[in-house]
Design a protein around this motif. Structure first.
Motif, mmCIF file in Angstrom:
data_model
loop_
_atom_site.group_PDB
_atom_site.id
_atom_site.type_symbol
_atom_site.label_atom_id
_atom_site.label_comp_id
_atom_site.label_asym_id
_atom_site.label_seq_id
_atom_site.Cartn_x
_atom_site.Cartn_y
_atom_site.Cartn_z
ATOM 1 N N ASP A 96 0.814 -1.215 0.000
ATOM 2 C CA ASP A 96 0.000 0.000 0.000
ATOM 3 C C ASP A 96 0.850 1.267 0.000
ATOM 4 O O ASP A 96 0.360 2.346 -0.306
ATOM 5 N N ALA A 256 -6.069 0.335 8.163
ATOM 6 C CA ALA A 256 -7.038 -0.705 7.799
ATOM 7 C C ALA A 256 -7.716 -1.267 9.037
ATOM 8 O O ALA A 256 -8.941 -1.443 9.076
ATOM 9 N N HIS A 260 -11.363 0.065 9.146
ATOM 10 C CA HIS A 260 -12.097 -0.942 8.363
ATOM 11 C C HIS A 260 -12.061 -2.314 9.043
ATOM 12 O O HIS A 260 -12.045 -3.342 8.374
ATOM 13 N N PHE A 383 -12.573 -2.961 0.257
ATOM 14 C CA PHE A 383 -11.644 -2.017 0.872
ATOM 15 C C PHE A 383 -11.299 -0.879 -0.085
ATOM 16 O O PHE A 383 -11.200 -1.086 -1.298
ATOM 17 N N VAL A 387 -5.785 1.253 1.465
ATOM 18 C CA VAL A 387 -5.554 0.187 2.450
ATOM 19 C C VAL A 387 -6.016 -1.167 1.911
ATOM 20 O O VAL A 387 -6.189 -2.114 2.670
ATOM 21 N N ARG A 388 -6.203 -1.237 0.610
ATOM 22 C CA ARG A 388 -6.812 -2.448 0.015
ATOM 23 C C ARG A 388 -5.954 -3.689 0.235
ATOM 24 O O ARG A 388 -6.453 -4.736 0.657
ATOM 25 N N SER A 390 -3.601 -4.187 2.432
ATOM 26 C CA SER A 390 -3.500 -4.482 3.865
ATOM 27 C C SER A 390 -4.756 -5.176 4.374
ATOM 28 O O SER A 390 -4.684 -6.218 5.036
ATOM 29 N N GLY A 391 -5.915 -4.617 4.076
ATOM 30 C CA GLY A 391 -7.165 -5.192 4.571
ATOM 31 C C GLY A 391 -7.447 -6.563 3.996
ATOM 32 O O GLY A 391 -7.813 -7.497 4.723
ATOM 33 N N SER A 454 -9.904 5.975 1.423
ATOM 34 C CA SER A 454 -10.537 6.147 2.726
ATOM 35 C C SER A 454 -10.914 7.599 2.955
ATOM 36 O O SER A 454 -10.176 8.523 2.604
#
Length: 461
Positions: A96, A256, A260, A383, A387-388, A390-391, A454
């Protein structure tokens, strides 16, 4: 529950999807590289599952023997899964911040080195207690490598894909996982067919592990030939002020988790029965068939391999279907079907008939594919861009510990304690319930804009 998918949209509003996908020729090249890296990475990781079921108990834990030796062997298998979330955290943070390619290439170097190390590792007979200790260390490194690989490959492919083909292209990463497993089983099948038991247990099992060095060359190819994700490139080109307002931070993993966490929990639940049943099918049943039902090892390997090979077709099929029908509807149907099929599958397996066993596995693998085919795209859409990785990696890898890593060991322990397969069927039903309930709470958004980031924390409801 506030999802806050986009910083530029009013609260609760969805931004129409933006299609900045690359051309078909680049997509084909990227798809080939992603599949090749995934096949080899998971071949290395999953060939360990087959070896754990067939030879590691005797070679590295000979003082235990029987069920205890098998359990110890599967425990080392589980150790690799325990390391996967850490690999996912590292990959998420790096991916990320610095791009999707970086953790993907790094993971290949780790996995290739660790797998090769297992292939040249002395056994207990040669170095005593150091043999299982070094085996565990190598398995931990494997876990770090595969934990880092999936997120990089998956997000790189989905973020390049056209809006109306995300499910299909995302499914190719998971298809590579299946091809790696089939290739691993096929390699062992060939070795067991060509080699007598003595030479196989002495040195034949090492050959698949030594081939792990191939990953290094694939990693170099990807580093030189594959472009970075267009989603990440756009994030990187934003000004520092705009990035800060959009919620891009120095610690994407922390962001994240803080912003999230609900989606991460949903992602964990979604993968529960998918990952758990996969390892029951490719490893737990392999041990069950050979030790409990007394079936021939080579025949069992062949049945598992052929049944698993059907997913090379079914996973992309369900991925493409999810582009038309949405991810959620197909996923919850698959979870419910797995619960319904849990007992009938083992009734067929317990007949000891190889055709019946193969039918049971084909049914199980097909239901599994209905969820696994949708999963990559669904995770990406859960996500925001910053942070895609990571999440998605956290959800995927934490579930791999709780479900997949323990599944073969739990299967063996349940059969030993209950004296029958009915306990394993109940175990599958329980995992299916977790997945059904978790996915039921996910918001369907299979047309969302993957470029959204985000919302700033101060603007969150």
């Amino acid at each position: 529950m506030s999802t806050n998918h986009g910083a530029s949209s009013p609260a609760g509003a969805e931004t129409p999807p933006v299609d900045r996908s690359v051309g078909e020729s680049k997509m084909r090249r990227l798809a080939f590289a992603s599949i090749a890296s995934t096949v080899l990475e998971w071949f290395d990781f999953l060939v360990y599952s087959t070896a754990a079921a067939l030879v590691f108990g005797d070679l590295f834990f000979p003082t235990l023997g029987g069920v205890q030796g098998t359990l110890a062997s599967f425990a080392t298998l589980a150790v690799g899964f325990i390391a996967r979330p850490l690999g996912g955290v590292i990959a998420g943070h790096v991916g990320d911040r610095y791009g999707r390619k970086v953790p993907l290439v790094g993971s290949m170097l780790l996995m290739g080195a660790a797998t090769f190390a297992v292939g040249i590792l002395p056994t207990y007979a040669a170095i005593g207690i150091w043999a299982p200790i070094l085996l565990v260390i190598a398995r931990i490194v494997q876990g770090l490598g595969v934990g880092a690989q999936w997120g990089g490959a998956a997000m790189l492919l989905v973020e390049h894909a056209p809006v109306n083909k995300r499910g299909f292209y995302g499914s190719l990463v998971n298809t590579g996982t299946i091809m790696g497993a089939v290739l691993g089983n096929g390699f062992f099948l060939l070795l067991t067919a060509l080699l007598p038991e003595g030479p196989f247990e002495s040195w034949g099992w090492r050959i698949p592990f030594i081939s792990g060095l191939l990953l290094v060359f694939v990693g170099i190819y990807i580093q030189l030939k594959i472009e970075e994700s267009p989603v990440f490139n756009e994030l990187r080109e934003r000004s520092a002020e705009a990035a800060q307002q959009a919620g891009v931070r120095k610690a994407p993993v922390g962001q994240a988790i803080r912003l999230h966490w609900r989606q991460i929990l949903q992602a964990i639940a979604a993968f529960f029965v998918v990952n758990g049943t996969f390892y029951i099918f490719i490893s737990g049943i392999l041990d069950y068939g050979t030790t409990v039902l007394g079936l021939d090892r080579t025949a069992m390997l062949l049945v598992v391999m052929v049944a698993g090979l059907t997913q090379v077709v079914t996973i992309p099929f369900f991925g493409a279907l999810s582009d038309r029908l949405g991810r959620k509807r197909i996923y919850v149907t698959g979870a419910a079907a797995m619960a319904v099929a849990a007992f009938p599958m083992f009734w067929l397996i317990d007949t000891g008939n190889l055709l019946a066993l193969g039918l049971a596995l084909v049914v199980g693998f097909t239901i599994h594919a209905s969820m696994f085919g949708c999963q990559t795209a669904m995770y990406a859409e859960m996500f925001p861009a910053d942070v895609r990785l990571s999440g998605a990696s956290l959800g995927f890898q934490i579930a791999s510990v709780l479900a997949g890593g323990l599944a073969p060991m739990i299967t063996t322990a349940l059969v030993a304690a209950s004296g029958g397969s009915w306990s394993v069927s109940l175990y599958i039903v329980a995992m299916a319930a977790v997945t059904f309930l978790g996915v039921s709470t996910i918001k369907e958004q299979f047309r969302r804009d993957l470029y959204q980031v985000s919302a700033p924390e101060g603007s969150r409801s």
